[in-house]
Design a protein around this motif. Structure first.
Motif, short mmCIF file in Angstrom:
data_model
loop_
_atom_site.label_atom_id
_atom_site.label_comp_id
_atom_site.label_asym_id
_atom_site.label_seq_id
_atom_site.Cartn_x
_atom_site.Cartn_y
_atom_site.Cartn_z
N ALA A 200 -45.91 -117.06 1.39
CA ALA A 200 -46.72 -116.02 0.50
C ALA A 200 -48.19 -116.10 0.80
CB ALA A 200 -46.45 -116.11 -0.81
N ILE A 201 -48.73 -117.13 1.38
CA ILE A 201 -50.23 -117.32 1.71
C ILE A 201 -50.59 -116.91 2.80
CG2 ILE A 201 -51.73 -119.10 2.00
CD1 ILE A 201 -50.48 -120.97 0.10
N PRO A 202 -51.33 -115.76 3.00
CA PRO A 202 -51.54 -115.05 4.23
C PRO A 202 -52.46 -116.04 5.26
CG PRO A 202 -52.94 -114.43 2.24
CD PRO A 202 -52.21 -115.10 1.51
N PRO A 203 -52.41 -115.38 6.54
CA PRO A 203 -52.91 -116.40 7.36
C PRO A 203 -54.55 -116.17 7.29
CG PRO A 203 -52.17 -114.29 8.35
CD PRO A 203 -51.61 -114.50 7.07
N SER A 204 -55.50 -117.36 7.57
CA SER A 204 -56.74 -117.16 7.30
C SER A 204 -57.72 -116.39 8.73
CB SER A 204 -57.53 -118.66 7.49
OG SER A 204 -56.85 -119.56 6.49
N ALA A 205 -58.56 -115.70 8.25
CA ALA A 205 -59.25 -114.90 9.23
C ALA A 205 -59.80 -115.82 10.12
CB ALA A 205 -60.32 -114.04 8.48
N ALA A 206 -60.41 -117.13 9.66
CA ALA A 206 -61.13 -118.11 10.11
C ALA A 206 -60.51 -119.24 9.90
CB ALA A 206 -62.69 -118.13 10.04
N PRO A 207 -59.51 -119.71 10.65
CA PRO A 207 -58.87 -121.09 10.52
C PRO A 207 -59.97 -122.34 10.57
CG PRO A 207 -57.34 -119.66 12.05
CD PRO A 207 -58.66 -118.98 11.63
N LYS A 208 -59.79 -122.88 9.77
CA LYS A 208 -60.34 -124.22 9.75
C LYS A 208 -59.50 -125.40 10.11
CE LYS A 208 -63.56 -122.85 5.99
NZ LYS A 208 -64.08 -123.21 4.66
N ARG A 209 -59.94 -126.57 10.87
CA ARG A 209 -58.99 -127.41 11.77
C ARG A 209 -58.61 -128.54 10.55
NH1 ARG A 209 -61.20 -132.50 12.85
NH2 ARG A 209 -63.44 -132.74 12.42
N LEU A 210 -59.27 -128.68 9.55
CA LEU A 210 -58.74 -129.57 8.62
C LEU A 210 -57.98 -129.08 7.50
CD1 LEU A 210 -61.93 -132.09 8.07
CD2 LEU A 210 -59.81 -132.32 9.39
N GLY A 211 -57.77 -127.91 7.54
CA GLY A 211 -56.60 -127.14 6.69
C GLY A 211 -57.13 -127.19 5.18
N VAL A 212 -56.12 -127.51 4.54
CA VAL A 212 -56.24 -127.78 2.85
C VAL A 212 -57.28 -128.68 2.78
CG1 VAL A 212 -54.97 -128.56 0.83
CG2 VAL A 212 -53.92 -127.05 2.67
N LEU A 213 -57.57 -129.64 3.32
CA LEU A 213 -58.78 -130.63 2.93
C LEU A 213 -60.20 -129.83 3.10
CD1 LEU A 213 -57.88 -134.00 4.76
CD2 LEU A 213 -57.45 -133.39 2.42
N ASP A 214 -60.21 -128.75 3.78
CA ASP A 214 -61.40 -128.10 3.83
C ASP A 214 -61.36 -126.57 3.19
OD1 ASP A 214 -64.19 -127.78 4.63
OD2 ASP A 214 -63.54 -127.17 6.62
N GLY A 215 -60.33 -126.64 2.18
CA GLY A 215 -60.22 -125.36 1.35
C GLY A 215 -59.35 -124.18 2.12
N ASP A 216 -58.64 -124.56 3.18
CA ASP A 216 -57.95 -123.56 3.69
C ASP A 216 -56.68 -123.69 3.61
OD1 ASP A 216 -56.70 -121.85 5.45
OD2 ASP A 216 -57.58 -122.52 7.61
N ASN A 217 -56.05 -123.01 2.73
CA ASN A 217 -54.61 -123.34 2.14
C ASN A 217 -53.57 -122.52 3.19
OD1 ASN A 217 -55.55 -124.59 0.12
ND2 ASN A 217 -55.29 -122.76 -1.31
N ALA A 218 -53.91 -122.06 4.11
CA ALA A 218 -52.93 -121.52 5.24
C ALA A 218 -52.71 -122.63 6.18
CB ALA A 218 -53.66 -120.36 5.64
N GLY A 219 -53.43 -123.79 6.21
CA GLY A 219 -53.24 -124.82 7.04
C GLY A 219 -52.44 -126.16 6.87
N PHE A 220 -52.54 -126.80 7.50
CA PHE A 220 -51.64 -128.13 7.33
C PHE A 220 -52.22 -129.08 6.18
CE2 PHE A 220 -50.76 -132.82 8.00
CZ PHE A 220 -49.49 -132.89 8.29
N PRO A 221 -51.64 -129.47 5.09
CA PRO A 221 -49.96 -129.51 5.26
C PRO A 221 -49.06 -128.58 4.83
CG PRO A 221 -50.90 -131.00 3.37
CD PRO A 221 -52.03 -130.36 4.02
N ASN A 222 -49.81 -127.36 4.52
CA ASN A 222 -48.95 -126.26 4.27
C ASN A 222 -48.50 -125.68 5.53
OD1 ASN A 222 -47.87 -124.06 3.07
ND2 ASN A 222 -49.83 -122.92 3.16
N GLY A 223 -47.55 -125.82 5.91
CA GLY A 223 -47.08 -125.62 7.40
C GLY A 223 -47.84 -126.38 8.40
N ARG A 224 -47.80 -125.94 9.56
CA ARG A 224 -48.60 -126.55 10.60
C ARG A 224 -49.06 -125.43 11.95
NH1 ARG A 224 -47.03 -131.36 14.87
NH2 ARG A 224 -48.98 -131.48 15.95
N ARG A 225 -50.41 -125.09 11.85
CA ARG A 225 -50.63 -124.22 12.84
C ARG A 225 -50.97 -124.93 14.12
NH1 ARG A 225 -55.22 -121.89 9.02
NH2 ARG A 225 -55.93 -123.84 9.30
#
Length: 508
Positions: A372-397
Motif C-alpha cells: 500500500a506504500i506507493p513508490p518513491s519519486a526519488a528513491p533514497k539508497r538508505l531506504g527507511v533509515l533516510d525517511g524513504d518508506n518505500a525502500g529496504f527493509p520495506n521490501g527491497r528495491r
C-alpha cells in the motif's frame, strides 16, 4: 544510548573496514593469497552455505520485492540464481537447471506459510549436437536457428492452505529464456532479445527469465588480506562485470494480497532439486539478504537452506544474540548494542511495526513488503533509515544499499546508536531499467576485462586510498603505497633484464 561519532575522513575508510567484517563474518583473513582474477566470494547469499556453494545452478543469490515504479497497482518480484557468472564462460555458458523447481513463495497473512507459490521449471533444447558451439552465427531473435542451445520454461501457480496445495494452474507454457550474452558478434542486440523474452500473463502481469547483470553491489575484497592489508582495496564494486540468472514476475498487487484484508506480504524463494528416488529436496532458500550469510552460523547454514519459514524459531537465538556486533567490538572497539536484539527481530523476522509488520505475525525470515506504500519519486539508497518508506527493509528495491543499511542497523541505528558505516559502494555499476524487468542487461562476453577491472582502475584505487585514508597516519600509508609502486617498477626492470638475457641466449 551512546552515539558513535566519526570524522569525515575516519568514516570514509573505516566504513569499508567494518563492512569487511560484515561480509566475512569478522574474519581477519591472514594468509589469503592475492588475485586479480574473479574468484569465489560471498555476497548476499552468493555461495553462503557449504553444500549449495558447489551447486551454483540451484543457489539463490538475492530476492527483491517492490511496488512497480511505473505501474503502482502491481508488485514486482525479482529472484536471482547462479552467482558469479563470468560473461566469457563458454562454451556452455549459463542455463537454469532442468532438474529443479525454482519457486517464489508469497505469504499474504503473516503466518509464515505460503499462500501462493509461483513455480518455474525449465527444459533444454539443442538443435545440433555435432558442434561445440553455443550459437553458430549472429543471434537476432530468440527463435533464430543460429541459437543452437535454448531453454524454455513453464510457470505454475499453486494455491496453498496450511502448507498443503489446494489447486494448481499453469499460467505460462514453453516461454523462451533470454540467452547468455555470449558477445557482441554473437548477440549484436541483447536488448532486443531481452524484449522478446518478456511474456504477458493472463492476469495482467508479466514474466521474464534469462541472464542479467548482477544487481547486488558491494566491495568484497576483504578476502585479500583485509582489503589489501593496508586499505588499498576499498570502494570498488566487486560484483562489477558478473552476471546472474534472473527470474522476474510482475503481478497485480490485489492478486497477491488475496483476501487477507491487509497489504503486507512476505516473499521468499526456494530451489528444489530432484533426488535419486525421483522426489524433490529443497537445497536453497532466500528471503531477507544477509541472514544466512552473516547471522546464521556455519553449523546451521545447510539446515537453514533446507528449512521453511514456519520453523524459523529454531534460528531466533542467532538474531537476538548476533555474532557480528561482538566481532566488530573486538576488532574495532565499537561497543556492541545490548542484547537481546529485538530491533533486529523486527527488521529481519517480523517486519517493523506501523510499516511492514502484518497483524498477528509469526517471526520468520521473509522479505516483507507493504504493497500500500506507493513508490518513491526519488528513491533514497538508505531506504527507511533516510525517511524513504518505500525502500529496504520495506521490501527491497534494486537500488537499495542493503549492505550500508544492514550494517548501520546491526550497530544500533534503531536503538539510538547513530553511525554512518558502510562499504563505500553506493550504487550498481550498471543503470537499472525504468520498466519491467528493471534489471540491467547482462555484461557481454566480449568485455573480458569487466569483471577484473582495468589497470587504470586498479591504479586509481591506490590514489583514492591516499586521499581518503583513515584518520591515522596518512603519510605512512602514502609511503607504503609508494614503496609498493617502486616494487612494481623493480619487478618490471627485473623481467626486462631476464628477457634480454634469454634473447641473448637465443631462447626468445
Amino acid at each position: 544510548m551512546t552515539t558513535v561519532k566519526w570524522s569525515a575522513r575516519g568514516r570514509a575508510s573505516l566504513r569499508a573496514l567494518i563492512c569487511g567484517a560484515l561480509a566475512a563474518g569478522g574474519l581477519a583473513a591472514a594468509g589469503v593469497t592475492t588475485s586479480l582474477a574473479p574468484g569465489a566470494a560471498n555476497a548476499s547469499s552468493h555461495r553462503e552455505a557449504p553444500l549449495i556453494s558447489g551447486q551454483p545452478q540451484y543457489d539463490n543469490t538475492d530476492v527483491y520485492a517492490f511496488v512497480s515504479p511505473d505501474k503502482p497497482d502491481t508488485t514486482t518480484i525479482v529472484a536471482n540464481w547462479l552467482p558469479f557468472e563470468e560473461p566469457a564462460g563458454g562454451p556452455n555458458f549459463y542455463r537454469f537447471a532442468h532438474d529443479a523447481r525454482y519457486d517464489i513463495h508469497i505469504d499474504s497473512d503473516g503466518d509464515a506459510q505460503g499462500d501462493l507459490l509461483y513455480r518455474w521449471t525449465f527444459e533444454d533444447h539443442v538443435r545440433n549436437g555435432d558442434t561445440f558451439l553455443h550459437n553458430t552465427g549472429p543471434v537476432t531473435a530468440l527463435d533464430d536457428p543460429d541459437l543452437n542451445i535454448t531453454q524454455t520454461y513453464d510457470i505454475e501457480l499453486l494455491r496453498l492452505r496450511n502448507q498443503h496445495v489446494i489447486s494448481t494452474t499453469k499460467i505460462a507454457e514453453d516461454v523462451p529464456v533470454a540467452p547468455s550474452n555470449v558477445g557482441k558478434a554473437s548477440m549484436p542486440d541483447c536488448a532486443q532479445l531481452r524484449e522478446q523474452a518478456i511474456r504477458q500473463l493472463p492476469d495482467g502481469g508479466a514474466a521474464f527469465a534469462g541472464q542479467a547483470d548482477d544487481p547486488f553491489f558491494l566491495d568484497l575484497r576483504v578476502f585479500d588480506l583485509l582489503y589489501g592489508g593496508d586499505l588499498s582495496e576499498v570502494g570498488r564494486d566487486t560484483l562489477k562485470g558478473y552476471n546472474v540468472n534472473t527470474i522476474a514476475l510482475q503481478v497485480p498487487s490485489d492478486h497477491i494480497r488475496q483476501s487477507a484484508g491487509q497489504p503486507v506480504i512476505g516473499v521468499w524463494s526456494t530451489t528444489h532439486r530432484r533426488n535419486a528416488s525421483g522426489g524433490w529436496t529443497q537445497v536453497s532458500r532466500l528471503g531477507m539478504p544477509l541472514v544466512n550469510e552473516v547471522v546464521v552460523p556455519l553449523k546451521a547454514k545447510d539446515s537453514f537452506n533446507a528449512s521453511s519459514p514456519w520453523n524459523d524459531a529454531d534460528f531466533l537465538p542467532f538474531v537476538t544474540g548476533p555474532e557480528l556486533p561482538k566481532l566488530i567490538e573486538g576488532i574495532y572497539k565499537i561497543k556492541a548494542p545490548a542484547e537481546p536484539r529485538n530491533d533486529l527481530v523486527s527488521v529481519f523476522l517480523t517486519g517493523v511495526k506501523d510499516l511492514n509488520q502484518p497483524p498477528n505475525v509469526r517471526p520468520a525470515e521473509a522479505l516483507r513488503l507493504n504493497t500500500a506504500i506507493p513508490p518513491s519519486a526519488a528513491p533514497k539508497r538508505l531506504g527507511v533509515l533516510d525517511g524513504d518508506n518505500a525502500g529496504f527493509p520495506n521490501g527491497r528495491r534494486l537500488t537499495d544499499d542493503v549492505i550500508d543499511i544492514s550494517l548501520q542497523v546491526v550497530e544500533g541505528e534503531l536503538l539510538g546508536q547513530k553511525n554512518d558505516l558502510g562499504d563505500a559502494v553506493d550504487a550498481n555499476d550498471q543503470e537499472f531499467g525504468d520498466r519491467f524487468p528493471y534489471v540491467a542487461l547482462p555484461t557481454s562476453g566480449s568485455d573480458g576485462t569487466s569483471a577484473r577491472g582495468s589497470r587504470s582502475q586498479l591504479e586509481g584505487g591506490a590514489t583514492e586510498l591516499t586521499a581518503s585514508a583513515a584518520g591515522g597516519d596518512g603519510t605512512l600509508l602514502a609511503a607504503s603505497l609508494a614503496a609498493a609502486g617502486a616494487g612494481i617498477v623493480l619487478v618490471g626492470l627485473g623481467l626486462a633484464w631476464w628477457r634480454m638475457r634469454r634473447r641473448g641466449r637465443g631462447v626468445l
